[in-house]
Write an enzyme that holds these catalytic residues in place. Structure first.
Site, PDB file in Angstrom:
ATOM      1  N   GLY A  31      51.806  -4.144  -7.352  1.00 26.06           N
ATOM      2  CA  GLY A  31      51.850  -3.235  -8.501  1.00 26.06           C
ATOM      3  C   GLY A  31      53.113  -3.404  -9.325  1.00 26.06           C
ATOM      4  O   GLY A  31      53.816  -4.402  -9.216  1.00 26.06           O
ATOM      5  N   HIS A  37      51.803 -11.223 -13.176  1.00 27.28           N
ATOM      6  CA  HIS A  37      50.639 -10.826 -12.376  1.00 27.28           C
ATOM      7  C   HIS A  37      49.341 -11.071 -13.152  1.00 27.28           C
ATOM      8  O   HIS A  37      48.346 -11.531 -12.595  1.00 27.28           O
ATOM      9  CB  HIS A  37      50.711  -9.331 -12.043  1.00 27.28           C
ATOM     10  CG  HIS A  37      51.856  -8.946 -11.158  1.00 27.28           C
ATOM     11  ND1 HIS A  37      52.892  -8.154 -11.589  1.00 27.28           N
ATOM     12  CD2 HIS A  37      52.124  -9.233  -9.863  1.00 27.28           C
ATOM     13  CE1 HIS A  37      53.744  -7.951 -10.603  1.00 27.28           C
ATOM     14  NE2 HIS A  37      53.307  -8.599  -9.539  1.00 27.28           N
ATOM     15  N   GLN A 155      56.762 -18.060  -0.043  1.00 25.78           N
ATOM     16  CA  GLN A 155      55.593 -17.262   0.336  1.00 25.78           C
ATOM     17  C   GLN A 155      54.321 -18.091   0.200  1.00 25.78           C
ATOM     18  O   GLN A 155      53.455 -18.099   1.082  1.00 25.78           O
ATOM     19  CB  GLN A 155      55.537 -16.026  -0.567  1.00 25.78           C
ATOM     20  CG  GLN A 155      54.244 -15.250  -0.531  1.00 25.78           C
ATOM     21  CD  GLN A 155      54.354 -13.972  -1.344  1.00 25.78           C
ATOM     22  OE1 GLN A 155      54.998 -13.026  -0.925  1.00 25.78           O
ATOM     23  NE2 GLN A 155      53.731 -13.931  -2.508  1.00 25.78           N
TER      24      GLN A 155
END
Ligand code: AMP
Length: 283
Positions: A31, A37, A155
Site C-alpha cells: 500500500g 506500484h 527481494q
C-alpha cells in the site's frame, strides 16, 4: 474494481475469472501506492493478463517494530489509484486471514547467500518474512504471472530462487524502477523525508549512474568506496554500496566473466531508510 477482504469470496471471483481462459497477473504491495506500484499493474495488462493487486503491510518482514508502526497507510487513496490504473481486483486481507492463529506458515527453505548479503546483513529476518507472505499470497491467488519491481532487486532474486526451489508454476516478471523526475526511486517511504533530505536523496541515483560510468574500468571495490564517499558528502548515511553478480549476489574483485552485474545500495536519509540499485552490465 472488486475489493476483497476475505479469502473465500476472492477465490470464488478468481475461479470465475479464470473460467473464460483469462490469466491473472498479480502484484503484491504494502500500500501507500505510487506510480512504481501502478507500473506493475500496467505490465500485467500489457501482457494481456487480468491485473490483480494485494495491499497487506506484512508484519513478519519488519525487523524493526517502529518501522512497522510508522509505515505509511493510505488505503482510500490506494483504491482510487488502483481503480484508475485498471486493476480488476484488490485483496486487502487482515493479519488473521493471512496468518491464521495457531498455523505455522514459516518456510523451511534456505537461500544460500542470497538472503545474508546486503539487506540481509542489516535487516535480519526480513527476507524470511517476505518469502513467507509471498508464498502465502501465491497459494491464495495462484496467478500465472507475478510482477515485482527491480527497485527491490534482492527481494526479486530471492523470490525467483523460492519459485525454483518450491517448483511453483508462476512466471516472475521484473518491472523496471520508476523514478521521480530528479532520479529518486519512487518509494512509499519518500513521503517521510524532511525537505532537506528530499533535496539530498537524488544523489543516490546520481551515485549509481557515476558508478556505472566507471565500470568496468576501475576495480569494483574502488568504485564502491568512491560511491560511499559521495553519498556521505551529500549528508546521507549509507549502510552499504555493493557491486554484485546479478545472478548470485556475490561480490567479486572483478566481473570480467560475469554477464550480469548490479550495484545495490541502502542509505539513511535522516530517519528514512532508502534502497536503490542499477544494472551495470547485462540483462
Ligand atoms: P512495496 O509496497 O514497497 O512492498 O512494493 C510492492 C512492489 O512494488 C514490489 O515488487 C516493489 O519492488 C515494487 N516497487 C516499489 N517501488 C517501485 C518503483 N519505484 N518502481 C518499480 N517497482 C516498485
Amino acid at each position: 474494481m472488486f475489493v476483497f477482504q476475505s479469502i473465500a469470496p476472492f477465490q470464488a471471483w478468481l475461479n470465475q475469472t479464470r473460467q473464460n481462459g483469462a490469466q491473472i497477473g498479480f502484484a503484491p504491495t504494502m500500500g501507500a501506492l505510487h506510480e512504481g506500484h501502478l507500473a506493475l499493474l500496467r505490465m500485467a495488462s500489457d501482457a494481456g493478463d487480468i491485473p490483480v493487486a494485494s495491499i497487506f503491510v506484512n508484519p513478519t518482514q519488519f525487523n524493526d517494530p517502529k518501522d512497522l508502526e510508522k509505515y505509511p497507510r493510505t488505503p482510500e487513496r490506494d483504491l482510487v489509484l488502483l481503480s484508475e490504473a485498471g486493476c480488476a481486483a484488490v485483496f486487502m486481507p487482515s493479519v488473521e486471514a493471512v496468518y491464521p492463529p495457531g498455523v505455522d506458515l514459516r518456510l523451511d527453505i534456505h537461500f544460500g547467500n542470497l538472503d545474508t548479503v546486503m539487506e540481509g546483513k542489516f535487516r535480519p529476518g526480513h527476507f524470511a518474512g517476505m518469502a513467507m507472505v509471498v508464498k502465502r499470497l501465491l497459494d491464495i491467488v495462484q496467478p500465472q504471472r507475478l510482477i515485482m519491481g527491480q527497485k527491490d532487486f534482492q527481494q526479486w532474486s530471492i523470490v525467483r530462487n523460492m519459485l525454483q526451489q518450491l517448483q511453483i508454476p508462476v512466471e516472475l516478471v521484473m518491472c523496471p524502477t520508476v523514478r521521480e523526475p530528479d532520479g529518486l526511486a519512487m518509494s512509499s517511504r519518500n513521503v517521510r523525508l524532511t525537505p532537506d533530505m528530499r533535496r539530498a536523496a537524488p544523489v543516490i541515483y546520481q551515485t549509481l549512474l557515476d558508478a556505472k560510468a566507471l565500470f568496468p574500468n576501475r576495480p569494483a571495490i574502488e568504485i564502491a568506496a568512491l560511491s560511499l564517499d559521495k553519498l556521505r558528502a551529500a549528508g546521507l548515511q549509507p549502510e552499504y554500496f555493493d557491486i554484485v553478480d546479478g545472478n548470485t549476489l556475490a561480490e567479486a574483485p572483478n566481473f570480467n566473466s560475469a554477464s550480469f552485474v548490479v550495484a545495490c545500495t541502502a542509505v539513511f536519509a535522516g530517519e528514512v531508510r532508502l534502497i536503490d540499485n542499477l544494472i551495470l552490465k547485462g540483462a
